[in-house]
Design an enzyme around this catalytic site. Sequence first.
Site, PDB file in Angstrom:
ATOM      1  N   GLU A  53       0.874  -1.173   0.000  1.00  0.00           N
ATOM      2  CA  GLU A  53       0.000   0.000   0.000  1.00  0.00           C
ATOM      3  C   GLU A  53       0.913   1.226   0.000  1.00  0.00           C
ATOM      4  O   GLU A  53       1.741   1.390   0.899  1.00  0.00           O
ATOM      5  CB  GLU A  53      -0.894  -0.018   1.241  1.00  0.00           C
ATOM      6  CG  GLU A  53      -1.989   1.005   1.223  1.00  0.00           C
ATOM      7  CD  GLU A  53      -2.891   0.893   2.436  1.00  0.00           C
ATOM      8  OE1 GLU A  53      -3.737   1.790   2.610  1.00  0.00           O
ATOM      9  OE2 GLU A  53      -2.748  -0.057   3.226  1.00  0.00           O
ATOM     10  N   ASP A  64      -4.941   9.668   9.065  1.00  0.00           N
ATOM     11  CA  ASP A  64      -3.596   9.267   9.452  1.00  0.00           C
ATOM     12  C   ASP A  64      -3.214   9.782  10.835  1.00  0.00           C
ATOM     13  O   ASP A  64      -3.522  10.919  11.204  1.00  0.00           O
ATOM     14  CB  ASP A  64      -2.575   9.781   8.434  1.00  0.00           C
ATOM     15  CG  ASP A  64      -2.759   9.149   7.070  1.00  0.00           C
ATOM     16  OD1 ASP A  64      -3.135   7.963   7.040  1.00  0.00           O
ATOM     17  OD2 ASP A  64      -2.543   9.827   6.062  1.00  0.00           O
ATOM     18  N   TYR A 178     -11.179  -3.652   3.462  1.00  0.00           N
ATOM     19  CA  TYR A 178     -10.195  -3.134   4.419  1.00  0.00           C
ATOM     20  C   TYR A 178     -10.908  -2.934   5.751  1.00  0.00           C
ATOM     21  O   TYR A 178     -11.727  -2.038   5.903  1.00  0.00           O
ATOM     22  CB  TYR A 178      -9.658  -1.808   3.882  1.00  0.00           C
ATOM     23  CG  TYR A 178      -8.428  -1.243   4.548  1.00  0.00           C
ATOM     24  CD1 TYR A 178      -8.296  -1.196   5.933  1.00  0.00           C
ATOM     25  CD2 TYR A 178      -7.393  -0.711   3.786  1.00  0.00           C
ATOM     26  CE1 TYR A 178      -7.170  -0.663   6.525  1.00  0.00           C
ATOM     27  CE2 TYR A 178      -6.261  -0.161   4.368  1.00  0.00           C
ATOM     28  CZ  TYR A 178      -6.156  -0.135   5.731  1.00  0.00           C
ATOM     29  OH  TYR A 178      -5.035   0.398   6.316  1.00  0.00           O
TER      30      TYR A 178
END
Length: 268
Positions: A53, A64, A178
């Site tokens: 990734e 993030d 995911y």
Amino acid sequence: MTEPSSRIAEVFVKTAREQRLALMPFVMAGDPDLQSTADVLLSLQSHGADVVELGIPYSDPLADGPVIQAAAQRALEQSTTPTKVLEMLRGLREQLTMPVVLFTYSNPLLNRGPERFFSEAAAAGVSGLVVPDLPLEEAERLSPLAAQHGLDLVLLVAPTTPEPRMERIAASSRGFTYLVSVTGVTGERSILQERVGQLVTSLKRCEAGPVAVGFGISGPEQVRQVRAWGADGAIVGSALVKRIAAAQPGCAAAEAGEFCRELRAAAG
């Protein structure tokens, strides 16, 4: 659902046949520079990574945590752009055989135009995309367009996702689904919540295709736990990004490869 012809799907077929977990490291493109990123990608491949990734640095990375935010900032300071990232990948097409999944945000994708972005990504050898802030309704619209270019648009399920919506996400995600292991941003965690195992089971009931767990996996012990829960893949980001950042100049690829080797042993 996963398309049988997908390069990513083929990896999961192979790892399932070999009764092991797909190892999926995350790297921030351009940290510390794009040549180092190219070297790191090849090192990860040679040390057992199945899929990589690759983050495209962005100025407002909402999903993030601090480690990956700092990596994105360092990459931006090196003038890393989506165009330069794709150029770097094009230069590796003959050497990089594992699938590359780009991690980006909606603004770079939509500003460039989805058709152009998908076309250029496919030409660079990219196999899939993760766009964490893309609304499900928009993802459902763009997924067929991405598929026309041979790209899997991978969708995310969070611990807070209601089961009816989880089913809808599972039906639309391509390549794999995911599963975000924590509520919040990316980052290392000392332990993974037991509820993640239940979420893996719930997604399997939804016939989600392969399920890869990410956010919070910091080392071999968590990889073994994810494998025990019956997931198909483990995504390791912040822990690897931290090692790359701490590496001596010129040693990032070796450091990444050694960590990947440790994770590979845990993944089977």
